[in-house]
Design a protein around this motif. Structure first.
Motif, PDB file in Angstrom:
ATOM      1  N   THR A 155      -7.270  15.267  -7.553  1.00  0.00           N
ATOM      2  CA  THR A 155      -6.432  14.215  -8.156  1.00  0.00           C
ATOM      3  C   THR A 155      -4.953  14.463  -7.850  1.00  0.00           C
ATOM      4  OG1 THR A 155      -6.520  15.381 -10.267  1.00  0.00           O
ATOM      5  CG2 THR A 155      -8.001  13.543 -10.018  1.00  0.00           C
ATOM      6  N   ASP A 156      -4.531  15.726  -7.859  1.00  0.00           N
ATOM      7  CA  ASP A 156      -3.131  16.029  -7.530  1.00  0.00           C
ATOM      8  C   ASP A 156      -2.788  15.504  -6.142  1.00  0.00           C
ATOM      9  OD1 ASP A 156      -2.704  17.256  -9.903  1.00  0.00           O
ATOM     10  OD2 ASP A 156      -2.721  19.322  -9.126  1.00  0.00           O
ATOM     11  N   LYS A 157      -3.691  15.721  -5.200  1.00  0.00           N
ATOM     12  CA  LYS A 157      -3.400  15.296  -3.826  1.00  0.00           C
ATOM     13  C   LYS A 157      -3.416  13.770  -3.722  1.00  0.00           C
ATOM     14  CE  LYS A 157      -4.869  16.291   0.953  1.00  0.00           C
ATOM     15  NZ  LYS A 157      -3.568  16.219   1.618  1.00  0.00           N
ATOM     16  N   LEU A 158      -4.374  13.145  -4.382  1.00  0.00           N
ATOM     17  CA  LEU A 158      -4.453  11.673  -4.323  1.00  0.00           C
ATOM     18  C   LEU A 158      -3.189  11.026  -4.874  1.00  0.00           C
ATOM     19  CD1 LEU A 158      -8.041  10.535  -5.420  1.00  0.00           C
ATOM     20  CD2 LEU A 158      -6.969  10.291  -3.165  1.00  0.00           C
ATOM     21  N   GLU A 159      -2.668  11.607  -5.949  1.00  0.00           N
ATOM     22  CA  GLU A 159      -1.496  11.007  -6.604  1.00  0.00           C
ATOM     23  C   GLU A 159      -0.251  11.026  -5.727  1.00  0.00           C
ATOM     24  OE1 GLU A 159      -1.233  13.131 -10.247  1.00  0.00           O
ATOM     25  OE2 GLU A 159      -2.907  12.031 -11.124  1.00  0.00           O
ATOM     26  N   ASN A 160      -0.271  11.855  -4.685  1.00  0.00           N
ATOM     27  CA  ASN A 160       0.895  11.929  -3.807  1.00  0.00           C
ATOM     28  C   ASN A 160       0.980  10.802  -2.790  1.00  0.00           C
ATOM     29  OD1 ASN A 160       2.121  14.135  -4.899  1.00  0.00           O
ATOM     30  ND2 ASN A 160       0.875  15.585  -3.721  1.00  0.00           N
ATOM     31  N   TYR A 161      -0.050  10.011  -2.681  1.00  0.00           N
ATOM     32  CA  TYR A 161      -0.023   8.918  -1.700  1.00  0.00           C
ATOM     33  C   TYR A 161       0.540   7.665  -2.358  1.00  0.00           C
ATOM     34  CZ  TYR A 161      -2.874  11.805   1.329  1.00  0.00           C
ATOM     35  OH  TYR A 161      -3.328  12.819   2.126  1.00  0.00           O
ATOM     36  N   SER A 162       1.577   7.085  -1.716  1.00  0.00           N
ATOM     37  CA  SER A 162       2.215   5.930  -2.351  1.00  0.00           C
ATOM     38  C   SER A 162       1.335   4.683  -2.272  1.00  0.00           C
ATOM     39  CB  SER A 162       3.573   5.663  -1.702  1.00  0.00           C
ATOM     40  OG  SER A 162       3.362   5.455  -0.320  1.00  0.00           O
ATOM     41  N   ASN A 163       0.373   4.675  -1.360  1.00  0.00           N
ATOM     42  CA  ASN A 163      -0.477   3.468  -1.281  1.00  0.00           C
ATOM     43  C   ASN A 163      -1.744   3.563  -2.134  1.00  0.00           C
ATOM     44  OD1 ASN A 163      -1.519   5.416   0.496  1.00  0.00           O
ATOM     45  ND2 ASN A 163      -2.442   3.880   1.840  1.00  0.00           N
ATOM     46  N   VAL A 164      -1.862   4.638  -2.932  1.00  0.00           N
ATOM     47  CA  VAL A 164      -3.028   4.747  -3.828  1.00  0.00           C
ATOM     48  C   VAL A 164      -2.573   4.576  -5.278  1.00  0.00           C
ATOM     49  CG1 VAL A 164      -4.854   6.267  -4.684  1.00  0.00           C
ATOM     50  CG2 VAL A 164      -4.297   6.245  -2.253  1.00  0.00           C
ATOM     51  N   HIS A 165      -3.161   3.630  -5.976  1.00  0.00           N
ATOM     52  CA  HIS A 165      -2.788   3.334  -7.365  1.00  0.00           C
ATOM     53  C   HIS A 165      -4.006   3.605  -8.242  1.00  0.00           C
ATOM     54  CE1 HIS A 165       0.681   1.301  -5.563  1.00  0.00           C
ATOM     55  NE2 HIS A 165      -0.207   0.930  -4.643  1.00  0.00           N
ATOM     56  N   ILE A 166      -3.799   4.438  -9.246  1.00  0.00           N
ATOM     57  CA  ILE A 166      -4.944   4.879 -10.057  1.00  0.00           C
ATOM     58  C   ILE A 166      -4.843   4.282 -11.455  1.00  0.00           C
ATOM     59  CG2 ILE A 166      -6.125   6.878 -11.039  1.00  0.00           C
ATOM     60  CD1 ILE A 166      -4.912   8.526  -8.683  1.00  0.00           C
ATOM     61  N   PHE A 167      -5.872   3.576 -11.850  1.00  0.00           N
ATOM     62  CA  PHE A 167      -5.898   2.989 -13.189  1.00  0.00           C
ATOM     63  C   PHE A 167      -7.074   3.576 -13.960  1.00  0.00           C
ATOM     64  CE2 PHE A 167      -4.069  -0.146 -10.304  1.00  0.00           C
ATOM     65  CZ  PHE A 167      -2.822  -0.322 -10.894  1.00  0.00           C
ATOM     66  N   THR A 168      -6.770   4.218 -15.060  1.00  0.00           N
ATOM     67  CA  THR A 168      -7.846   4.747 -15.902  1.00  0.00           C
ATOM     68  C   THR A 168      -7.993   3.872 -17.142  1.00  0.00           C
ATOM     69  OG1 THR A 168      -6.247   6.261 -16.860  1.00  0.00           O
ATOM     70  CG2 THR A 168      -7.623   7.121 -15.094  1.00  0.00           C
ATOM     71  N   ASP A 211      -7.613  21.044   2.169  1.00  0.00           N
ATOM     72  CA  ASP A 211      -6.154  20.867   2.160  1.00  0.00           C
ATOM     73  C   ASP A 211      -5.628  20.741   0.733  1.00  0.00           C
ATOM     74  OD1 ASP A 211      -6.201  20.912   4.865  1.00  0.00           O
ATOM     75  OD2 ASP A 211      -5.869  18.760   5.158  1.00  0.00           O
ATOM     76  N   ALA A 212      -6.432  20.113  -0.110  1.00  0.00           N
ATOM     77  CA  ALA A 212      -6.003  19.920  -1.500  1.00  0.00           C
ATOM     78  C   ALA A 212      -5.997  21.243  -2.263  1.00  0.00           C
ATOM     79  CB  ALA A 212      -6.930  18.918  -2.193  1.00  0.00           C
ATOM     80  N   GLY A 213      -6.715  22.215  -1.720  1.00  0.00           N
ATOM     81  CA  GLY A 213      -6.757  23.515  -2.389  1.00  0.00           C
ATOM     82  C   GLY A 213      -7.928  23.671  -3.336  1.00  0.00           C
TER      83      GLY A 213
END
Ligand SMILES: Cc1cc2nc3c(=O)[nH]c(=O)nc-3n(C[C@H](O)[C@H](O)[C@H](O)COP(=O)(O)OP(=O)(O)OC[C@H]3O[C@@H](n4cnc5c(N)ncnc54)[C@H](O)[C@@H]3O)c2cc1C
Length: 490
Positions: free
Chosen positions: A189-202, A144-146
């Motif tokens: 990563t593009d697909k993950l970033e679209n979810y409002s309940n996922v917060h990514i800290f690098t 789905d993410a491509g």
């Protein structure tokens, strides 16, 4: 392996340039003293697929903490080879029993080949079954993410110690020949970033799992911030880049070329020490690489060591030939061919000569003299090999005679085989639901493991199939997340 290595080389080169330009947009700073329902430590394949499962199937607030500047871990440096995508299974993935059988057979073959003793190691079949029962989910997420998987390319059938693995386990390279793994990672990563309940800290290194006795209460970051959370998924990868752990668990691999990212420092092991969690698994997965830029070893089927002897069926996967060389302490290993082979494979020989990979000799005697190989024994080995090819039978090593060329016509060529490794098996004990156990074999409430950190529950020493590492990471990341979802929905 040859094709896999080619793919790998292309992706390594391309990723080095591509990855530096297309940085995914991630949250850059940590929230001091924040609270989340789930904290994922490590944003490689395992951590990302854990987040994907939680994003798609729960409303839980999830934070990924990644110590590097980007998500991905080792993924962008791989060949993008992953199990289950092929003509017969794409886009569906095969039944999880098939995967259990793969790991079960592998275990048995490692025993048959004398790599492990039965009593040393048992695989956790339930864990494998549970994880791969869910494998359709990360596969679907990636599709789905491509992630640019081609439809049905089926290029790699592995000869593992004599067993040819089936079509089901053959593998497909993602977007082969272009910037493969960067696209692979970018799509996820593009697909993950679209979810409002996922917060990514690098740039967010976790240094401690906080606990109240046997229950997890949070994590502590290197910058001093503490995050409250009842659920922590450790997905920190292997140990290849930790001098201390390599010395302790895999000393034999020190000095081999290490192709991991520099991020594999065994932090999950360090963080679970206070729970006295059992450390399992030794060994590393690697192969042979030609001495410089052409990378792929000579395709000849005549391999010898410094004593002048053949020691293995050269048609085996180079994961296996290199492991046998390593475990039998063989060194000074060369692939040899002659002008007959060169006449039949002019492009390969020309490329390798141009890149100074091949050494050329006008006699076998001078080859031995220059390479420090025992000539008398070498001559006997050449004679036996030539006879085997002439008789169309190679009983000693069971090499398919159609693969070999007699060694008769000068000039003779030799290519040194260098050892490399890219995966380590040392990790921590998990149960069948990816929960981490303490030193008394009790579940540590709220602590889960995924990916290479818990691969030791399924494999020790060697595996047959490229794709195993990424697939296991995706499947177990999903399982850890799924166990949390089941727990909170009760
Ligand atoms: C050169 C190479 C080629 C490969 N090719 C293939 C292939 O084609 N197919 C295949 O299936 N497998 C391949 N593998 C193996 C595969 O890369 C691994 O099995 C897989 O990526 C493991 O995923 P993981 O998420 O468990 O760990 P990793 O990818 O190692 O990710 C772990 C992440 O955790 C982060 N981390 C670690 N400690 C901390 C901490 N304290 N705080 C915060 N973050 C932390 C790391 O920075 C890293 O990003 C290859 C490996 C290499 C090196």
């Amino acid at each position: 392996m040859k094709k896999f290595v080619q793919v790998l080389l292309v992706s390594l080169i391309l990723c080095l340039s591509a990855c530096s330009t297309g940085t995914p947009k991630e949250e850059e700073t940590t929230n001091i003293n924040a609270s989340y329902d789930v904290a994922i430590v490590g944003g490689g394949m395992a951590g990302m697929m854990a987040a994907a499962e939680l994003a798609e199937n729960s409303d839980l607030e999830v934070a990924i903490y990644e110590k590097a500047a980007n998500l991905g871990g080792n993924l962008p440096y791989t060949g993008g080879v992953i199990m289950g995508f092929n003509e017969s299974t794409y886009p569906e993935v095969a039944d999880s029993e098939e995967f259990v059988n793969y790991f079960r057979n592998l275990y048995q073959e490692n025993i048959n080949l004398g790599f492990i003793e039965k009593e040393d190691f048992t695989i956790n079949e339930e864990l494998i079954y549970n994880a791969f029962s869910l494998y359709g989910k990360p596969v679907k997420f990636m599709l789905d993410a491509g992630v640019p998987f081609p439809d049905s390319e089926n290029f790699n059938t592995r000869n593992y110690g004599g067993t040819i693995y089936s079509n089901f386990l053959s593998i497909t390279g993602a977007d082969e020949g272009s910037d493969t793994c960067f696209n692979f990672l970018q799509a996820i990563t593009d697909k993950l970033e679209n979810y409002s309940n996922v917060h990514i800290f690098t740039n967010a290194e976790v240094i401690e799992v906080l606990n109240n006795e046997n229950t997890v209460t949070g994590i502590k970051l290197k910058d001093g911030s503490e995050i409250n959370t009842p659920n922590v998924i450790l997905a920190t990868g292997g140990i290849a880049d930790s001098e201390e752990y390599m010395k302790e668990y895999n000393p034999g691999y020190i000095g081999h070329i290490n192709y991991t990212t520099g991020l594999s420092t065994g932090d999950g092991i360090t963080m679970t020490r206070k729970f006295r969690t059992e450390i399992l698994g030794i060994g590393a997965l690697g192969g042979f690489v030609s001495s410089d830029s052409t990378w792929v070893p000579l395709r000849s089927y005549f391999m010898i060591d410094g004593t002048g002897n053949r020691f293995v069926n050269e048609a085996y996967s180079d994961y296996i030939t290199s492991y046998i060389a390593y475990s039998e302490k063989r060194n000074n290993i060369y692939m040899i061919c002659d002008q007959n082979y060169a006449d039949a494979n002019p492009e390969e020989i020309e490329l390798k000569l141009n890149e100074n990979d091949l050494l050329e000799f006008d006699s076998l005697e001078s080859l031995c003299e220059n390479l420090n190989i025992q000539y008398e024994q070498f001559q006997k080995t050449v004679n036996a090999y030539n006879e085997a090819i002439a008789n169309k039978a190679n009983p000693e090593f069971d090499l398919d005679y159609t693969l070999g060329n007699q060694i008769t016509k000068a000039p003779f060529y030799a290519e040194r085989q260098e050892d490399y490794f890219f995966d380590t098996f040392t990790g921590i004990k998990a149960n069948e639901k990816a929960q981490i156990l303490n030193g008394n074999n009790e579940i540590i409430e709220g602590l889960y493991g995924a990916g290479q950190l818990i691969l030791c529950n399924a494999i020790e020493i060697v595996y047959a199939q490229g794709g195993t590492g990424l697939s296991f990471a995706a499947a177990t990341g999903t399982l850890a997340a799924n166990t949390i979802i089941e727990k909170v929905s009760k």
